[in-house]
Design an enzyme around this catalytic site. Structure first.
Site, PDB file in Angstrom:
ATOM      1  NE  ARG A  82      -3.441   2.409   2.011  1.00 45.07           N
ATOM      2  CZ  ARG A  82      -4.036   3.858   2.270  1.00 45.07           C
ATOM      3  NH1 ARG A  82      -2.830   3.954   2.620  1.00 45.07           N
ATOM      4  NH2 ARG A  82      -5.056   4.095   2.078  1.00 45.07           N
ATOM      5  CB  CYS A  83       4.065   2.171   1.599  1.00 48.84           C
ATOM      6  SG  CYS A  83       3.712   2.351   3.511  1.00 48.84           S
TER       7      CYS A  83
END
EC number: 3.5.3.6
Length: 411
Positions: A399-400
């Protein structure tokens, strides 16, 4: 696709995402300056690029359009006047004048083609790259041993943080740490000057000139009516309130903002390092963010009686808040590391809770978090694993490393 920005959930079918392929900026990391540049280790560039390419390929195989930050920036800066202004802004924010190097850096960058210039400002400019000439003043004769005129930006492959899509607009963020603050400048120029975005009047819910810090890893769009934002090490309560006011005042779909307080430590850093959505009623969570009875501080921001008012209530049970605000009869929290004291701490450090949903019940995760991945599968979640031996050294997961620009609506 009528608009380039459309994100009304965390789990809608992902159609377009922006990544940044790790580059030479990682080879400008040295042990002495890791703390300054917010890294704990030095990834091996060839291996980290191979892993990142496999991440991108996994997304493409699921029908996701993958755009790259570096290419979008180059396309946004094709006009010479825009490119000149970008260099000026970048050098000013980098405080290049402190080193007395503003003019020669400006000349150096203007001499390059656009792609080379972008690669240089992202990877950093070392003092020995420039012709020193005759030293004529005390500052040059007593030169600071620090090797860079422009610091490298090794965190750029975490594209989630500098800007984030909410609904049909963006937050272009003021990041907390000076080492990352320049990163959101790229997105400002992309939105203003790239053919894909310019002239479309894309709402900017909060701009990078704000006085208060906020980062995209703390911003989660739970559904078309509800946004959750972490009050974290990197995101302030003041920024959340300002963003909440702007969202509630300027558009009608979002009805509430949840300010979720998490421990302010580097290990937890952002809300998405300890809590992500994987299906309509399922979430991953690191158990250490909750108290003994599952309690934590959650503030619900909603419209007041007038457009200028905001109503704030405090809650303490995450499950009940999620059920109430998302209109669900039940919610399933899937513990990172299966809740085991050691396994959950280890896998959370390696981003076991940092999942990227690409469809309801379909997520991308790091392969190294095998206990958390098994827990997800046991709850019916399809898990697409990617290699992570080097990527994980940067302290960020799938996600980052991704900035969704367009998701289909949940049906």
């Amino acid at each position: 696709m009528t608009t380039p920005i459309h994100v009304y959930s965390e789990i809608g079918n992902l159609k377009t995402v922006m990544l940044k392929r790790p580059g030479r900026e990682l080879e400008n990391l040295t042990p002495e300056y890791l703390g300054r540049l917010l890294f704990d280790d030095i990834p091996y560039l060839t291996a980290v690029q191979q892993e990142h390419d496999q991440f991108a390929e996994a997304l493409k195989q699921q029908g996701v359009e993958v755009l790259y930050l570096e290419q979008l920036t180059a396309e946004a800066l094709e006009d010479a006047a825009v490119r000149k202004q970008f260099i000026s802004d970048l050098l000013s924010e980098s405080k290049a004048d402190i080193h007395g190097a503003y003019e020669k850096l400006n000349e150096y960058l203007l001499s390059m083609d656009t792609s080379s210039m972008i690669e240089h400002v992202m990877s950093g400019i070392r003092k020995n790259e420039l012709e020193k000439g005759t030293r004529t003043n005390l500052h040059e004769l007593m030169e600071d041993p620090y090797p860079f005129y422009l610091d490298p930006m090794p965190n750029l492959y975490f594209t989630r943080d500098p800007a984030a899509a909410i609904g049909n607009g963006l937050t272009i963020n003021r990041m907390k740490e000076p080492a990352r603050r320049r990163e959101s400048l790229f997105m400002r120029y992309i939105v203003q000057h790239h053919p894909r975005f310019k002239g479309l009047d894309i709402p900017i819910w909060l701009d990078r000139d704000s006085s208060f810090n906020i980062e995209g890893g703390d911003e989660l769009v739970l559904n078309e009516e509800t946004v959750a934002i972490g009050v974290s090490e990197r995101t302030s309560a003041q920024a959340i309130e300002r963003l909440g006011r702007n969202l509630l005042k300027r558009q009608n779909q979002i009805r509430r903002v949840l300010a979720v307080e998490i421990p302010k430590t580097r290990a937890f850093m952002h809300l998405d390092t300890v809590f992500t959505m994987v299906d309509r009623d399922q979430f991953t969570i690191h158990p250490a963010i909750q108290g003994p009875e599952g309690d934590m501080r959650i503030f619900i921001l909603e419209r007041g009686e007038t457009d200028e008012d905001i109503h704030i209530t405090e809650e303490h049970n995450l499950l009940e808040v999620l059920k109430k605000t998302l209109g669900l009869s039940d919610v399933n929290l899937i513990f990172c590391g299966d809740g085991d004291e050691i396994a959950s701490a280890r896998e959370q450090w390696n981003d076991g809770s940092n999942t990227l949903a690409i469809a309801p019940g379909v997520v991308v995760t790091y392969d190294r978090n095998y206990i958390s991945n098994a827990c997800l599968r046991a709850q019916g979640i399809k898990v697409i694993e990617i290699p992570s031996g080097e990527l994980s050294r940067g302290r960020g997961g799938p996600r980052c490393m991704s900035m969704p620009l367009y998701r289909e609506d949940i049906k």
